[in-house]
Design an enzyme around this catalytic site. Structure first.
Site, PDB file in Angstrom:
ATOM      1  CG  PHE A  49      59.132  48.176  42.950  1.00 49.34           C
ATOM      2  CD1 PHE A  49      60.317  48.888  42.796  1.00 49.34           C
ATOM      3  CD2 PHE A  49      57.969  48.873  43.222  1.00 49.34           C
ATOM      4  CE1 PHE A  49      60.329  50.274  42.900  1.00 49.34           C
ATOM      5  CE2 PHE A  49      57.969  50.252  43.326  1.00 49.34           C
ATOM      6  CZ  PHE A  49      59.156  50.957  43.162  1.00 49.34           C
ATOM      7  CE  LYS A  67      53.037  38.241  43.796  1.00 43.60           C
ATOM      8  NZ  LYS A  67      53.704  39.328  42.999  1.00 43.60           N
ATOM      9  CD  GLU A  89      54.042  41.896  39.389  1.00 48.16           C
ATOM     10  OE1 GLU A  89      54.440  41.813  40.577  1.00 48.16           O
ATOM     11  OE2 GLU A  89      52.885  42.238  39.079  1.00 48.16           O
ATOM     12  NE  ARG A  90      55.913  47.008  39.598  1.00 43.85           N
ATOM     13  CZ  ARG A  90      55.448  48.014  40.299  1.00 43.85           C
ATOM     14  NH1 ARG A  90      56.156  49.117  40.418  1.00 43.85           N
ATOM     15  NH2 ARG A  90      54.283  47.936  40.894  1.00 43.85           N
ATOM     16  CB  SER A  92      50.255  50.488  46.730  1.00 42.98           C
ATOM     17  OG  SER A  92      49.554  49.452  46.071  1.00 42.98           O
ATOM     18  CB  CYS A  97      57.446  52.352  52.624  1.00 45.98           C
ATOM     19  SG  CYS A  97      58.416  51.492  53.845  1.00 45.98           S
ATOM     20  CD  GLU A 123      53.501  55.601  48.792  1.00 49.09           C
ATOM     21  OE1 GLU A 123      52.688  54.809  48.275  1.00 49.09           O
ATOM     22  OE2 GLU A 123      54.364  55.234  49.601  1.00 49.09           O
TER      23      GLU A 123
HETATM   24  P1  NAD Z   1      52.106  47.136  44.750  1.00 54.15           P
HETATM   25  O1  NAD Z   1      50.966  47.294  45.689  1.00 54.15           O
HETATM   26  O2  NAD Z   1      51.925  47.510  43.335  1.00 54.15           O
HETATM   27  O3  NAD Z   1      52.586  45.598  44.720  1.00 54.15           O
HETATM   28  C1  NAD Z   1      52.846  44.879  45.903  1.00 54.15           C
HETATM   29  C2  NAD Z   1      52.572  43.396  45.646  1.00 54.15           C
HETATM   30  O4  NAD Z   1      51.185  43.231  45.342  1.00 54.15           O
HETATM   31  C3  NAD Z   1      53.362  42.829  44.469  1.00 54.15           C
HETATM   32  O5  NAD Z   1      53.830  41.547  44.816  1.00 54.15           O
HETATM   33  C4  NAD Z   1      52.334  42.779  43.354  1.00 54.15           C
HETATM   34  O6  NAD Z   1      52.560  41.700  42.465  1.00 54.15           O
HETATM   35  C5  NAD Z   1      51.017  42.574  44.088  1.00 54.15           C
HETATM   36  N1  NAD Z   1      49.877  43.189  43.390  1.00 54.15           N
HETATM   37  C6  NAD Z   1      49.899  44.296  42.609  1.00 54.15           C
HETATM   38  N2  NAD Z   1      48.669  44.573  42.145  1.00 54.15           N
HETATM   39  C7  NAD Z   1      47.847  43.624  42.647  1.00 54.15           C
HETATM   40  C8  NAD Z   1      46.439  43.379  42.532  1.00 54.15           C
HETATM   41  N3  NAD Z   1      45.645  44.170  41.809  1.00 54.15           N
HETATM   42  N4  NAD Z   1      45.926  42.312  43.195  1.00 54.15           N
HETATM   43  C9  NAD Z   1      46.714  41.518  43.943  1.00 54.15           C
HETATM   44  N5  NAD Z   1      48.041  41.705  44.071  1.00 54.15           N
HETATM   45  C10 NAD Z   1      48.612  42.745  43.454  1.00 54.15           C
HETATM   46  O7  NAD Z   1      53.348  47.904  45.413  1.00 54.15           O
HETATM   47  P2  NAD Z   1      54.769  48.221  44.759  1.00 54.15           P
HETATM   48  O8  NAD Z   1      54.597  49.271  43.718  1.00 54.15           O
HETATM   49  O9  NAD Z   1      55.478  46.958  44.414  1.00 54.15           O
HETATM   50  O10 NAD Z   1      55.529  48.833  46.022  1.00 54.15           O
HETATM   51  C11 NAD Z   1      55.460  50.187  46.379  1.00 54.15           C
HETATM   52  C12 NAD Z   1      54.455  50.417  47.488  1.00 54.15           C
HETATM   53  O11 NAD Z   1      54.782  49.622  48.630  1.00 54.15           O
HETATM   54  C13 NAD Z   1      54.455  51.847  47.993  1.00 54.15           C
HETATM   55  O12 NAD Z   1      53.124  52.238  48.211  1.00 54.15           O
HETATM   56  C14 NAD Z   1      55.219  51.766  49.309  1.00 54.15           C
HETATM   57  O13 NAD Z   1      54.922  52.768  50.231  1.00 54.15           O
HETATM   58  C15 NAD Z   1      54.784  50.436  49.799  1.00 54.15           C
HETATM   59  N6  NAD Z   1      55.714  49.896  50.778  1.00 54.15           N
HETATM   60  C16 NAD Z   1      55.304  49.842  52.080  1.00 54.15           C
HETATM   61  C17 NAD Z   1      56.160  49.352  53.047  1.00 54.15           C
HETATM   62  C18 NAD Z   1      55.715  49.267  54.483  1.00 54.15           C
HETATM   63  O14 NAD Z   1      56.337  48.532  55.252  1.00 54.15           O
HETATM   64  N7  NAD Z   1      54.671  49.965  54.864  1.00 54.15           N
HETATM   65  C19 NAD Z   1      57.434  48.914  52.688  1.00 54.15           C
HETATM   66  C20 NAD Z   1      57.822  48.977  51.344  1.00 54.15           C
HETATM   67  C21 NAD Z   1      56.938  49.466  50.396  1.00 54.15           C
END
Ligand code: NAD
Length: 500
Positions: free
Chosen positions: A150, A174, A177-178, A227, A282, A385
């Site tokens: 998101f 994909k 969804e937020r 994450s 991140c 985090e």
């Molecule tokens: P998230 O892990 O909740 O979601 C990321 C994606 O995974 C979304 O598209 C979501 O729909 C999907 N998802 C969520 N739960 C799932 C599940 N149980 N099974 C399969 N798919 C699932 O992350 P977020 O809250 O959207 O983003 C924040 C996180 O992203 C933070 O931890 C941040 O550090 C990380 N981030 C990392 C980078 C990097 O390049 N390392 C860059 C941006 C964000």
């Protein structure tokens, strides 16, 4: 009236048919403004079918023509910058200048991908043996997919689909969804720029769509950002299904402040990198590591009033806002819960933003800026985090202790050292086990023509995002050895060919 969003399949907006939706909020007001359809396996499969049918003609389009689509896309991004930024801020909560930065950091990768004809050139050895030439070419994989978070709803989708598409693949995106509106707008702009239908499909969804991507035998590669627990899960399941997978996860980025650092510069850097985008980056700095008691005391003394003075407001309040609300009520609860734990576990809460209420926006997901001192590595606020406007200070006595703290943290996305000493900076860059390092630069996000990626639990897979690595990830190498004009008419060879 809530707006029902769609998927984007074969060049058209397509209504969701699963009957499942996610609420999309305006984080400033706390109101549900849109509903995001959550795709079923069948909907994902239909998108892959369309992509598969469109991809061979796109791969056969010469790379220069493919690059021209991205040139036009860049122009359209500039044309629609204000509209994109507004839509982004409205669903994410970040300020308008920061939302424009989100678009621009993606646009820069589109610009880099205009160099696809050059980047896709193979290698050639003339006369590798008697009458023998050898060349390698980079061919697209077919259909690739990207699953994005998101916090950068414009930048990260573009980091994924621009190189994949420039390299001749079709792409299934994909998004989170937020905040799914901007990714849909980007797909419309790619169509307007001349991209054939089916090459960029946006399938909105949650775990069901993600699992369907991971299990689909016609998806050759998956790029994920989110994450760490989900990154690990996507990596394991995607690899087990025989795909090429790269997953980027969470972070805990430390900034080491040496006794000789320019403290005013360090304070400016900490305020921007710690609290910008409400800490939902991140590459945010979430841990300050002053070296020595005197440095720490002076740092907190200068930092605290600056943190107290931060301007928190909705994106509509103007360009001088420092940060807005966090993304959801759940995120707010989680952040406040961790701050409470920090206090319980003995950290000193120097600036307490827990009681912050935004007048006129009482239901918005605002969290006041928090600053902790005397944090120790065993506390939850250090281990987890937080992904909110909370900066922790861990005091250390020496440079080696600072380095050791960073080295033993489970994450390795970004880090920075603030110093005037070239030797300390050089040593830090050489020894630290973190993927992106800043010297007097708090958020060392590499530009589009370098690559972005962390180490340790911040990334899984062996190639980084954007830069030359992206073209390696979204293509595979084929190497041809050819002999002209005299070939097997000389007779069969029975021992393994060597180039003597
Ligand atoms: P998230 O892990 O909740 O979601 C990321 C994606 O995974 C979304 O598209 C979501 O729909 C999907 N998802 C969520 N739960 C799932 C599940 N149980 N099974 C399969 N798919 C699932 O992350 P977020 O809250 O959207 O983003 C924040 C996180 O992203 C933070 O931890 C941040 O550090 C990380 N981030 C990392 C980078 C990097 O390049 N390392 C860059 C941006 C964000």
């Amino acid at each position: 009236m809530t707006i029902e969003l769609t998927h984007w399949i074969n060049g058209k907006h397509v209504k969701g048919t699963s009957g499942r939706f996610a609420d999309v909020y305006n984080p400033a007001t706390g109101e549900v403004e849109k509903k995001c359809p959550l795709a079923s396996v069948e909907e994902l499969n239909a998108a892959v079918e369309g992509a598969k049918a469109a991809q061979p003609a796109w791969a056969a389009t010469n790379p220069q023509r493919r690059a021209r689509v991205l040139m036009e896309f860049v122009r359209l991004l500039h044309r629609d910058m204000d509209k994109l930024a507004e839509a982004l801020s409205r669903e994410h909560g970040k300020t308008l200048p920061d939302a424009k930065g989100d678009v621009i950091r993606g646009l820069e990768v589109a610009e880099f991908c205009i160099g696809a004809p050059h980047l896709l050139k193979g290698e050639y050895t003339d006369g590798a043996g008697p009458g023998i030439d050898m060349y390698s070419m980079r061919q697209p994989l077919g259909v690739a997919a990207g699953i994005t978070p998101f916090n950068f709803p414009a930048m990260i989708p573009m980091w994924k689909f621009c190189p994949a598409i420039a390299a001749g693949n079709a792409f299934i995106l994909k998004p989170s969804e937020r905040d799914p509106s901007v990714p849909l707008m980007l797909a419309e702009l790619m169509q307007e720029a001349g991209l054939p239908d089916g090459i960029l499909q946006v399938v909105n969804g949650d775990k069901e769509a993600v699992d369907a991507i991971l299990d689909h035998e016609d998806i050759a590669a998956v790029g994920f950002v989110g994450s760490t627990p989900i990154a690990q899960y996507v990596y394991a399941r995607g690899c087990a299904a025989g795909k090429r997978v790269q997953c980027f996860g969470g972070a805990k980025n430390h900034m080491v402040i040496m006794p000789d650092a320019d403290l005013d510069q360090a304070v400016d850097a900490l305020v921007g990198a710690g609290y910008g985008a409400a800490g939902e980056r991140c590459m945010a700095i979430s841990v300050a590591v002053p070296v020595g008691k005197e440095t720490a005391d002076r740092l907190i003394e200068k930092l605290a009033p600056r943190v107290e003075a931060l301007k928190i407001a909705p994106y509509t309040a103007g360009d001088d806002v420092d940060f807005g609300p966090v993304v959801t009520a759940e995120a707010k609860r989680r952040i406040l819960g961790l701050v409470d734990k920090g206090v319980e576990q003995g950290a000193k809460l120097v600036v307490d933003g827990r009681g912050f209420v935004m007048q006129g926006y009482e239901n918005g997901f605002f969290v006041g800026a928090c600053l902790f001192d005397n944090v120790t590595p065993d506390m939850d606020i250090y281990k987890e985090e937080i992904f909110g406007p909370v900066l922790s200070t861990v005091r250390v006595n020496s440079y080696e202790e600072a380095l050791n703290l960073v080295m033993t943290n489970q994450y390795g996305n970004g880090t920075a050292i603030f110093t005037r000493d070239g030797d300390a900076a050089r040593d830090y860059c050489a020894r630290v086990n973190v993927g992106m390092v800043g010297v007097n630069v708090p958020i060392p996000v590499p530009l589009a023509y370098h690559t972005f990626g962390g180490w340790k639990k911040s990334a899984f897979g062996d190639l980084n995002q954007h830069g030359p690595d992206a073209f390696r990830f979204y293509t595979r190498t084929k190497t041809v050895t050819s002999r002209w004009p005299s070939g097997i008419k000389d007779g069969a060879e029975f021992s393994i060919p060597t180039m003597r």
